[in-house]
Design a protein around this motif. Structure first.
Motif, mmCIF file in Angstrom:
data_model
loop_
_atom_site.group_PDB
_atom_site.id
_atom_site.type_symbol
_atom_site.label_atom_id
_atom_site.label_comp_id
_atom_site.label_asym_id
_atom_site.label_seq_id
_atom_site.Cartn_x
_atom_site.Cartn_y
_atom_site.Cartn_z
ATOM 1 N N PRO A 49 41.607 30.813 34.865
ATOM 2 C CA PRO A 49 40.443 31.327 34.027
ATOM 3 C C PRO A 49 40.143 30.808 32.777
ATOM 4 C CG PRO A 49 42.084 33.028 34.128
ATOM 5 C CD PRO A 49 42.384 31.807 34.852
ATOM 6 N N ALA A 50 40.932 30.108 32.084
ATOM 7 C CA ALA A 50 40.681 29.533 30.623
ATOM 8 C C ALA A 50 40.266 28.458 30.778
ATOM 9 C CB ALA A 50 41.981 29.811 29.747
ATOM 10 N N SER A 51 40.143 27.684 31.766
ATOM 11 C CA SER A 51 39.595 26.361 31.598
ATOM 12 C C SER A 51 38.546 26.014 32.978
ATOM 13 C CB SER A 51 40.756 25.261 31.655
ATOM 14 O OG SER A 51 41.528 25.526 32.758
ATOM 15 N N SER A 52 38.401 26.971 33.707
ATOM 16 C CA SER A 52 37.727 26.809 34.894
ATOM 17 C C SER A 52 38.418 25.932 35.869
ATOM 18 C CB SER A 52 36.195 26.370 34.691
ATOM 19 O OG SER A 52 35.508 26.389 35.681
ATOM 20 N N GLY A 53 39.647 26.025 36.029
ATOM 21 C CA GLY A 53 40.671 25.246 36.739
ATOM 22 C C GLY A 53 40.371 25.312 38.218
ATOM 23 N N HIS A 54 41.271 24.450 38.803
ATOM 24 C CA HIS A 54 41.390 24.279 40.339
ATOM 25 C C HIS A 54 41.670 25.683 40.962
ATOM 26 C CE1 HIS A 54 42.020 22.570 44.212
ATOM 27 N NE2 HIS A 54 43.426 23.039 44.238
ATOM 28 N N VAL A 55 40.778 25.905 41.982
ATOM 29 C CA VAL A 55 41.254 27.252 42.825
ATOM 30 C C VAL A 55 42.236 26.975 43.896
ATOM 31 C CG1 VAL A 55 40.227 28.967 44.372
ATOM 32 C CG2 VAL A 55 38.953 28.008 42.391
ATOM 33 N N MET A 56 43.489 27.571 43.622
ATOM 34 C CA MET A 56 44.438 27.284 44.652
ATOM 35 C C MET A 56 44.074 28.031 46.105
ATOM 36 S SD MET A 56 46.733 25.896 42.547
ATOM 37 C CE MET A 56 45.124 25.320 41.778
ATOM 38 N N THR A 57 44.808 27.342 47.089
ATOM 39 C CA THR A 57 44.659 28.109 48.584
ATOM 40 C C THR A 57 45.801 28.506 48.784
ATOM 41 O OG1 THR A 57 43.212 26.056 49.198
ATOM 42 C CG2 THR A 57 44.342 27.239 50.818
ATOM 43 N N ALA A 58 45.811 30.077 48.742
ATOM 44 C CA ALA A 58 46.837 30.906 49.265
ATOM 45 C C ALA A 58 46.488 31.584 50.472
ATOM 46 C CB ALA A 58 47.430 31.788 47.939
ATOM 47 N N ASP A 59 47.592 31.961 51.275
ATOM 48 C CA ASP A 59 47.342 32.840 52.529
ATOM 49 C C ASP A 59 46.934 34.287 52.310
ATOM 50 O OD1 ASP A 59 48.242 30.742 54.181
ATOM 51 O OD2 ASP A 59 50.259 31.289 54.106
ATOM 52 N N ALA A 60 46.538 35.128 53.353
ATOM 53 C CA ALA A 60 46.101 36.432 53.011
ATOM 54 C C ALA A 60 47.198 37.117 52.162
ATOM 55 C CB ALA A 60 45.959 37.058 54.493
ATOM 56 N N PRO A 61 46.946 37.989 51.372
ATOM 57 C CA PRO A 61 47.796 38.603 50.420
ATOM 58 C C PRO A 61 48.915 39.608 51.340
ATOM 59 C CG PRO A 61 45.779 39.846 50.268
ATOM 60 C CD PRO A 61 45.400 38.498 51.165
ATOM 61 N N GLU A 62 50.157 39.738 50.832
ATOM 62 C CA GLU A 62 50.930 40.905 51.524
ATOM 63 C C GLU A 62 50.490 42.247 51.351
ATOM 64 O OE1 GLU A 62 55.182 37.854 51.099
ATOM 65 O OE2 GLU A 62 54.676 39.738 49.755
ATOM 66 N N ALA A 63 49.805 42.486 50.103
ATOM 67 C CA ALA A 63 49.342 43.850 50.160
ATOM 68 C C ALA A 63 48.450 43.911 48.930
ATOM 69 C CB ALA A 63 50.600 44.705 49.541
ATOM 70 N N PHE A 64 47.292 45.147 49.484
ATOM 71 C CA PHE A 64 46.295 45.354 48.430
ATOM 72 C C PHE A 64 46.149 46.566 48.379
ATOM 73 C CE2 PHE A 64 41.371 45.550 47.724
ATOM 74 C CZ PHE A 64 41.634 45.372 46.262
ATOM 75 N N PHE A 65 46.262 47.278 47.367
ATOM 76 C CA PHE A 65 46.244 49.095 47.513
ATOM 77 C C PHE A 65 45.911 49.497 46.064
ATOM 78 C CE2 PHE A 65 50.809 47.969 46.420
ATOM 79 C CZ PHE A 65 50.669 48.867 45.282
ATOM 80 N N SER A 66 45.398 50.830 46.028
ATOM 81 C CA SER A 66 45.051 51.459 44.849
ATOM 82 C C SER A 66 45.958 52.655 44.604
ATOM 83 C CB SER A 66 43.704 51.826 44.688
ATOM 84 O OG SER A 66 43.145 52.772 45.556
ATOM 85 N N VAL A 67 46.295 53.195 43.463
ATOM 86 C CA VAL A 67 46.705 54.374 43.156
ATOM 87 C C VAL A 67 46.054 55.119 42.033
ATOM 88 C CG1 VAL A 67 48.919 55.258 41.970
ATOM 89 C CG2 VAL A 67 49.195 53.252 43.164
ATOM 90 N N ARG A 68 45.741 56.342 42.503
ATOM 91 C CA ARG A 68 44.901 57.109 41.753
ATOM 92 C C ARG A 68 45.523 58.792 41.695
ATOM 93 N NH1 ARG A 68 40.642 60.922 42.671
ATOM 94 N NH2 ARG A 68 39.151 60.920 40.652
ATOM 95 N N LYS A 69 45.796 58.985 40.618
ATOM 96 C CA LYS A 69 46.355 60.400 40.365
ATOM 97 C C LYS A 69 47.753 60.612 41.298
ATOM 98 C CE LYS A 69 42.256 62.724 39.017
ATOM 99 N NZ LYS A 69 41.092 63.600 38.979
ATOM 100 N N GLY A 70 48.340 59.382 41.283
ATOM 101 C CA GLY A 70 49.627 59.540 41.822
ATOM 102 C C GLY A 70 49.562 59.040 43.461
ATOM 103 N N LYS A 71 48.318 59.025 43.812
ATOM 104 C CA LYS A 71 48.108 58.719 45.415
ATOM 105 C C LYS A 71 47.839 57.417 45.648
ATOM 106 C CE LYS A 71 45.463 60.119 49.551
ATOM 107 N NZ LYS A 71 44.255 61.130 50.037
#
Length: 275
Positions: A49-71
């Motif tokens: 993001p500092a140089s508008s550089g190359h966008v890497m090709t990565a597989d689908a993420p292993e995890a994506f979650f949120s934590v709110r008030k400990g949950k």
């Protein structure tokens, strides 16, 4: 030499010199401190993001979650593939529309799939945190989630004045990582969340390529402090601090990543100096 050309050359030199970890997994929404809730969209390109550089090709993420008030809430089903455009081209990324309910902190965690960096013959996996607050009510911002690689804030990451400091602790599974190497980047090309691309022009003019990706070290307790001289979002990536060091028979760098936001100081024009 133009700023854009300087930054492009810096990104190319970084890649050729083996500084592949300058790439950072973004977990971006424009404002980390909000007056009210509602739906926000998070953008997740793996890029520079500092140089508008190359966008890497990565597989689908292993995890994506949120934590709110400990949950903890699994958000994998909200992920949608998109294309993200930088100065060097377009590459795959993800986005998610998430509804914020009530006041407090929302800690978002994105654990990318290991990405193979061919030039270095190794894998990179970044575990990224972005904390979005609603209503200035602090709840979970300083929580240690026990992640394999994690930066735990000691400063509210959404309530920092430009010129102020951000302090954090690098940890792995709850334990401090002494003398961790940390790369710091400023989001110098503002993301356009409507068109999924970086801005054409940079926000600031770095005096030299050494300022595109800056390197600092944590102390013996895993703690570090960095002054944020410019308003906007800053990324901190602690390199190779996770317990996993191998993937598919090759070296794996398991990094901790966090994004923070500095805010400008707004003067009150109605205020008058005392005589």
């Amino acid at each position: 030499m133009s700023v854009k050309k300087l930054l492009s050359q810096a990104a190319a030199l970084a890649l050729l010199s083996g500084s592949v970890h300058a790439h950072q997994q973004m977990l971006y929404t424009p404002e980390l401190l909000r007056d009210s809730g509602g739906t926000i969209t998070l953008k997740m390109p793996f890029t520079h993001p500092a140089s508008s550089g190359h966008v890497m090709t990565a597989d689908a993420p292993e995890a994506f979650f949120s934590v709110r008030k400990g949950k903890k809430t699994d958000l994998q089903e909200l992920l949608k593939p998109i294309e993200w455009t930088s100065e060097t081209g377009t590459g795959p990324a993800y986005e998610a529309a998430v509804r914020l309910r009530g006041l407090g902190d929302n800690v978002f965690v994105y654990r990318m799939a290991p990405y193979y960096e061919e030039s270095e013959d190794l894998y990179i996996q970044q575990i990224t945190k972005t904390i979005v607050n609603v209503g200035s009510l602090p709840t979970d911002w300083d929580a240690d989630l026990g992640l394999d690689a994690e930066i735990v804030p000691l400063t509210k990451p959404y309530a920092i004045y430009a010129g102020g400091n951000f302090t954090g602790v690098v940890r792995s599974q709850g334990e401090p990582v002494p003398f961790a190497e940390i790369e710091v980047e400023y989001v110098n090309y503002l993301p356009d969340v409507e068109t999924n691309r970086f801005a054409v022009e940079p926000t600031i003019m770095p005096p030299a390529e050494a300022f595109v990706t800056m390197t600092i070290y944590a102390d013996a307790n895993g703690t570090f402090t960095f002054a944020l001289p410019q308003a906007g979002q800053w990324g901190f990536a602690a390199l190779g601090v996770g317990p996993k060091t191998e993937h598919n028979g090759k070296e794996l760098s398991q990094d901790a990543m966090i994004w923070v936001q500095a805010h400008p100081i707004v003067q009150n024009p109605a205020a008058k100096a005392k005589p």
